[in-house]
Scaffold this motif. Structure first.
Motif: not given
Length: 109
Positions: A18-24, A68-71, A44-53
């Motif tokens: 399904g449609p995703e929310i892109a990091t940008h 809030l966590h983006w993944a 990079e390499g320290s865990g899953p890709s996640q952008w939090s606010a």
């Protein structure tokens, strides 16, 4: 154990397709929202890709859940406060998405 609430574009947050929310898109919403501040992503390499606010305008709410966590194309929060759920509805609107709980219920305005 906790209860997560999700911002998603999928029919149900647990759908694999399904449609995703892109990091940008996520970063742009955070940058344009005075209530939110991005936490640096792990190296990079320290865990899953996640952008939090986090919400910076309600520091007393921190213990109640203000992150809030983006993944994987969605944004989620564990045990969010009522203030954060309200913010999630605003973020979802900006992203043309919906706010949905772990059990499938929607938190629409």
């Amino acid at each position: 154990m906790g209860y997560d609430i999700h911002i998603t574009r999928r029919e149900d947050w647990w759908d694999e397709d399904g449609p995703e929310i892109a990091t940008h898109e996520w970063k742009a919403v955070v940058e344009s929202d005075a209530d939110l501040s991005m936490i640096p992503a792990p190296s990079e390499g320290s865990g899953p890709s996640q952008w939090s606010a986090v919400m910076t305008t309600h520091p007393d709410e921190e213990r109640l859940g203000t992150a809030l966590h983006w993944a994987s194309g969605e944004i989620s929060a564990k045990n969010p406060s009522d203030i954060l759920v309200a913010k999630m509805r605003q973020v979802a609107k900006a992203l043309n998405a919906r706010v949905q709980g772990d059990d499938g219920e929607y938190y629409d305005e």
